[in-house]
Write a protein that holds these residues in place. Structure first.
Motif, short mmCIF file in Angstrom:
data_model
loop_
_atom_site.label_atom_id
_atom_site.label_comp_id
_atom_site.label_asym_id
_atom_site.label_seq_id
_atom_site.Cartn_x
_atom_site.Cartn_y
_atom_site.Cartn_z
N VAL A 40 -30.51 -32.72 11.01
CA VAL A 40 -30.15 -32.90 9.59
C VAL A 40 -28.90 -32.09 9.29
O VAL A 40 -27.90 -32.60 8.78
CB VAL A 40 -31.32 -32.48 8.68
CG1 VAL A 40 -30.92 -32.63 7.21
CG2 VAL A 40 -32.55 -33.30 9.00
N SER A 41 -28.94 -30.79 9.60
CA SER A 41 -27.78 -29.93 9.38
C SER A 41 -27.68 -28.95 10.53
O SER A 41 -28.67 -28.35 10.94
CB SER A 41 -27.91 -29.18 8.06
OG SER A 41 -26.96 -28.12 8.02
N GLY A 42 -26.46 -28.76 11.05
CA GLY A 42 -26.26 -27.82 12.16
C GLY A 42 -25.34 -26.68 11.80
O GLY A 42 -24.82 -26.00 12.68
N ASP A 43 -25.17 -26.44 10.50
CA ASP A 43 -24.20 -25.44 10.03
C ASP A 43 -24.84 -24.06 9.98
O ASP A 43 -25.77 -23.83 9.21
CB ASP A 43 -23.68 -25.86 8.65
CG ASP A 43 -22.51 -24.99 8.18
OD1 ASP A 43 -22.20 -23.98 8.85
OD2 ASP A 43 -21.93 -25.32 7.13
N LEU A 44 -24.31 -23.13 10.78
CA LEU A 44 -24.85 -21.77 10.84
C LEU A 44 -24.37 -20.89 9.69
O LEU A 44 -24.86 -19.76 9.51
CB LEU A 44 -24.44 -21.10 12.17
CG LEU A 44 -25.11 -21.63 13.44
CD1 LEU A 44 -24.32 -21.19 14.67
CD2 LEU A 44 -26.54 -21.15 13.52
N ASN A 45 -23.42 -21.35 8.93
CA ASN A 45 -22.83 -20.54 7.85
C ASN A 45 -23.91 -20.13 6.84
O ASN A 45 -24.57 -20.99 6.26
CB ASN A 45 -21.74 -21.38 7.16
CG ASN A 45 -20.93 -20.59 6.15
OD1 ASN A 45 -21.30 -19.46 5.79
ND2 ASN A 45 -19.83 -21.18 5.70
N PRO A 46 -24.10 -18.80 6.62
CA PRO A 46 -25.13 -18.39 5.65
C PRO A 46 -24.83 -18.88 4.23
O PRO A 46 -25.75 -18.96 3.40
CB PRO A 46 -25.10 -16.86 5.72
CG PRO A 46 -23.85 -16.50 6.44
CD PRO A 46 -23.45 -17.67 7.27
N ARG A 47 -23.60 -19.26 3.95
CA ARG A 47 -23.25 -19.80 2.63
C ARG A 47 -23.49 -21.31 2.56
O ARG A 47 -23.27 -21.92 1.52
CB ARG A 47 -21.79 -19.49 2.30
CG ARG A 47 -21.49 -18.00 2.12
CD ARG A 47 -20.01 -17.76 1.83
NE ARG A 47 -19.54 -18.57 0.73
CZ ARG A 47 -18.44 -19.34 0.76
NH1 ARG A 47 -17.72 -19.41 1.85
NH2 ARG A 47 -18.07 -20.03 -0.31
N GLY A 48 -23.88 -21.89 3.67
CA GLY A 48 -24.04 -23.34 3.72
C GLY A 48 -25.48 -23.78 3.53
O GLY A 48 -26.34 -22.98 3.14
N PRO A 49 -25.74 -25.03 3.83
CA PRO A 49 -27.09 -25.58 3.61
C PRO A 49 -28.12 -25.05 4.60
O PRO A 49 -29.32 -25.27 4.42
CB PRO A 49 -26.89 -27.08 3.79
CG PRO A 49 -25.68 -27.23 4.66
CD PRO A 49 -24.81 -26.05 4.35
N GLY A 50 -27.66 -24.35 5.64
CA GLY A 50 -28.60 -23.82 6.64
C GLY A 50 -28.84 -24.82 7.75
O GLY A 50 -28.60 -26.02 7.60
N VAL A 51 -29.31 -24.30 8.88
CA VAL A 51 -29.64 -25.18 10.01
C VAL A 51 -30.96 -25.87 9.71
O VAL A 51 -31.94 -25.23 9.37
CB VAL A 51 -29.72 -24.36 11.32
CG1 VAL A 51 -30.26 -25.21 12.46
CG2 VAL A 51 -28.35 -23.79 11.67
N LYS A 52 -30.96 -27.19 9.83
CA LYS A 52 -32.17 -27.97 9.58
C LYS A 52 -32.38 -28.92 10.75
O LYS A 52 -31.67 -29.92 10.88
CB LYS A 52 -32.03 -28.78 8.28
CG LYS A 52 -31.82 -27.92 7.04
CD LYS A 52 -31.52 -28.78 5.82
CE LYS A 52 -31.08 -27.92 4.64
NZ LYS A 52 -30.60 -28.74 3.51
N LEU A 53 -33.31 -28.56 11.60
CA LEU A 53 -33.59 -29.34 12.81
C LEU A 53 -35.09 -29.54 12.94
O LEU A 53 -35.73 -28.99 13.83
CB LEU A 53 -33.04 -28.60 14.05
CG LEU A 53 -31.53 -28.29 14.04
CD1 LEU A 53 -31.16 -27.26 15.11
CD2 LEU A 53 -30.72 -29.56 14.23
N PRO A 54 -35.68 -30.32 12.03
CA PRO A 54 -37.14 -30.47 12.06
C PRO A 54 -37.62 -31.12 13.36
O PRO A 54 -37.02 -32.07 13.85
CB PRO A 54 -37.42 -31.37 10.86
CG PRO A 54 -36.12 -32.03 10.54
CD PRO A 54 -35.04 -31.09 10.96
N ALA A 55 -38.71 -30.56 13.90
CA ALA A 55 -39.28 -31.10 15.14
C ALA A 55 -40.04 -32.39 14.84
O ALA A 55 -40.63 -32.57 13.76
CB ALA A 55 -40.22 -30.07 15.76
#
Ligand SMILES: [Fe+2]
Length: 749
Positions: A40-55
């Motif tokens: 979903v999201s791979g952005d590590l930036n703490p100001r960003g949407p966050g990493v979202k990789l649901p199993a």
């Protein structure tokens, strides 16, 4: 070794009922866990949407035994062992060559050699950069006969070596095509060998030799960098003039009676086949995609296309870092279950010390959509940038980014592992441009969490991971969407898109085949809608290989923002024969398709947009609902802190922006790292920087197409980085949502 686990898959797009295989290598024998995740999201930036990789629970869940799997990089031609090769007592081996790294140690030109027995012969460039012949009798005696005269780099040279069993004489000769005053043009050495070489009883290789060793897969060594044209093998020692006559077509009699093989690389250029003109039919295979459709020793310049004068394109350019298929053994596979929704996925593999994500996409069967919205994953662009070495290998990365380069872990690993192969933006180890890129190898930057320092200050995302800003936003806003890839689009054309009302691109849909481009044009003409979510789109014409899966070709032809420049006469794709280069130069500028086209690039700060009076037009009122006329749109974001940035596009009626198109917003001033692209310049003028040149801007453009279709161009690679700002509640997000809701609506526009 920076990364200790990495892998790739055999496919990039699968649908329910199909199977995808995963190949994994660990630096040490170890166990690792595998599971399926949705990206979903791979952005590590703490100001960003966050990493979202649901199993996602699947059949691949489990623990596997990992071990090192090697990559045998470097291209060569392989001719299977055959009786005419094994029976050679006397011989002549010859070719025209154009060496690019004659000083880089031993490089084999043609080898009939058994490394295990030290038997046979090989024509090579020796440690001193000279043409040489190695002979081995298989009983411990090996002799190297060298001209001792260093070959010139990038200069065509005839090389010829022979052995006469009656006299025991070995001869090596080299003769450069162009003579220079004060430099030796030719050199010959003749020596009586103390023994006769034994038959190698091994395959014949060009541009490498078979290496000893066990383990799976063929291993090669002593790879040659440069071009070989018209290699020939005869069964007796030929005088030089007779040998030279073998380059004539057709091959003259009576010499041809002693001909063992005469390979003609100008035949079957789009394939891996290497054709032998002799009656022995010692055909070979080109392994690891050496570059074909390159000019030969006899290129006259009269024709610029290999199809117009194939006999002048009888060369192959070999590189010691060419790679098509890493050829690893498969560790596990996934039969895609019927109920798995279309989307962006990865096999997450994790050992105790490291992890990797092997990314792929699940699509719907043609004509059976699960949504009106299709997100088109720009997999051709991912391939173009696959293992991009720019940040550590190019000289201008700090200057372009206007900040210090920070190498991400994947880049540090790549720097230590050239065998992984680089991108279409990089150079081969001999300095020639890389024009083929394959996904049958670990592609370290086609991953969530991957960063690239020259991708704008902030999240520093490019390509695959930048595109997760789009998928994250779609999910956050509750839009259901299907996914398909560039490979699907190329294979199926508009048929793939007909099932969808609206197609969204990624942030940088730069690389397009003719079929892909036509599919989008057909879609919008038939009433479909297109949201161009990026910048510098529809820019390079590329080709997929007609039969080999997962590999593209680019020819960086006469113009454009180029990482390297194709040599004269080499602007035509080897895969298809099509003219390569910019779509702009082929009467198909991106402005025709989406209203805007590439104008500038910069890699530090981005800016926001101001609405134009045209944005008040009732035709586009749907897009600006809830957005004030005086608002700065997207003056924030994770890519350079603004929605307009990195690579940006403008409208240009002269290049095909439709006359009824509305330019609804224009970006504010950008920094002086933004420079006008060279394809816009008839000549250089001192106003090419962002603060000086009014053309350096991004235009948001809307226009209707046939049968109620429409296009909205966001015209900036940074746009999607603004969507998650303030928990997705902001005017860039609102504008995007307004457009998507209206575009997904069946009512004609
Ligand atoms: Fe690009």
């Amino acid at each position: 070794m920076v990364k200790s686990i990495a892998g790739y898959s055999d496919r990039i797009s699968v649908q329910p009922g199909e199977t995808i295989r995963f190949m994994v290598s660990c630096s040490e024998p170890t166990t690792y866990r595998a599971r399926l995740v949705r990206v979903v999201s791979g952005d590590l930036n703490p100001r960003g949407p966050g990493v979202k990789l649901p199993a996602v629970a699947s059949a691949i869940d489990g623990t596997y035994r990992g071990r090192p799997q090697a990559i045998n990089a470097g291209s060569y031609v392989l001719v299977p062992a055959a009786p005419p090769l094994a029976a050679l007592a006397g011989f002549t081996v010859q070719a025209m060559i154009w060496p690019t790294t004659p000083d880089r140690g031993e490089q084999v030109l043609l080898s009939c050699w058994s490394a295990a027995r030290q038997a046979g012969f090989e024509l090579l460039i020796d440690e001193g950069g000279a043409a040489a012949l190695r002979l081995g009798d298989g009983a411990g005696r090996v002799e190297l006969v060298s001209t001792g005269e260093r070959l010139l780099e990038r200069a065509w040279c005839f090389v010829h070596a022979s052995f006469d069993p009656a006299t025991g004489r070995a001869t090596v000769h080299q003769r450069r095509q162009v003579a220079y005053s004060g430099l030796a043009t030719e050199a010959t050495v003749e020596r009586r060998a103390g023994f006769a070489p034994a038959g190698a009883d091994a395959p014949l290789l060009m541009a490498a030799r078979l290496a000893e060793g066990d383990g799976p897969g063929r291993r090669t060594a002593a790879h040659y960098n440069g071009r070989i044209d018209s290699p020939r093998l005869s069964r007796r020692a030929l005088p030089i003039d007779e040998a030279l006559s073998l380059h004539l077509r057709p091959v003259p009699q009576p010499v041809s009676a002693d001909l063992v093989a005469a390979w003609d690389f100008s035949l079957e250029i789009p394939t891996e086949q290497v054709i032998d003109l002799s009656s022995n039919r010692l055909h070979g295979t080109a392994v690891n995609l050496p570059t074909r459709a390159v000019t030969g020793y006899n290129w006259s310049g009269a024709e610029m296309s290999w199809r117009a004068a194939p006999h002048e394109y009888g060369a192959i350019h070999f590189h010691d870092d060419d790679l098509y298929d890493a050829g690893w053994e498969s560790d596990f596979s996934l039969a895609v279950p019927e109920g798995l929704p279309s989307g962006c996925y990865a096999a997450h593999v994790a050992s105790d010390t490291d992890e990797d994500f092997i990314t792929f996409f699940v699509r719907r069967p043609t004509g059976r959509p699960a949504s009106r919205i299709l997100y088109l994953a720009e997999t051709a662009t991912y391939l173009a940038y696959a293992n991009h070495a720019f940040n550590f290998a190019a000289h201008a990365s700090e200057m372009l980014g206007n900040h210090l380069v920070i190498l991400d872990r994947w880049e540090q690993h790549l720097n230590l592992h050239p065998e992984l192969g680089n991108s279409l933006y990089d150079l081969h180890s001999d300095g020639s441009g890389i024009c083929y890129s394959s996904r049958l190898r670990p592609v370290l930057n086609m991953r969530p969490k991957a960063m690239s320092s020259t991708a704008g200050l902030g999240s520093m995302l490019w390509g695959y991971n930048a595109d997760t800003h789009i998928t994250d936003w779609l999910e956050a806003k509750g839009f259901a969407f299907d996914v398909a890839t560039d490979e699907d689009l190329h294979a199926e054309g508009a048929r793939l898109l007909d099932a969808y009302k609206v197609v969204l691109t990624g942030t940088h849909p730069e690389y397009y085949t003719a079929a892909m481009r036509q599919a989008l044009a057909d879609h919008t003409a038939r009433g479909g809608r297109l949201m161009y979510m990026g910048g510098n789109g529809f820019y390079w014409r590329i080709a997929y290989h007609p039969t080999l899966p997962g590999v593209i070709e680019v020819r960086r032809a006469e113009d454009g923002t180029r990482a390297w420049i194709a040599r004269p006469g080499e602007y035509y794709h080897s895969f298809t024969g099509e003219y390569g280069g910019l779509w702009l130069r082929q009467n198909r500028p991106p402005q025709q398709l989406v209203g805007t086209g590439f104008i500038a690039q910069g890699f530090d700060h981005s800016s926001g947009y101001r609405r134009t009076p045209e944005s008040a037009d009732p035709r586009v009122a749907f897009a600006f609902e809830g957005i004030g006329m005086d608002e700065t749109i997207g003056g924030f974001g994770l890519i350079g802190n603004g929605a307009a940035g990195l690579e940006i596009d403008i409208a240009d009626p002269a290049l095909g922006t439709p006359p009824h198109a509305l330019v609804v917003a224009r970006s504010e001033t950008l920094t002086d790292t933004y420079l006008l692209v060279n394809e816009e310049l008839p000549l250089n003028t001192p106003d090419l920087m962002g603060t000086m040149n009014p053309r350096i801007r991004s235009d948001l453009v809307f226009f209707e197409t046939g049968n109620g279709g429409a296009v909205f161009a966001f015209s900036s690679m940074a746009w999607s980085g603004s969507l998650s700002h303030n928990r997705y509640d902001n005017n860039a997000s609102r504008l995007t949502e307004n457009v998507l809701r209206r575009f997904a609506d069946e009512r004609p526009l």
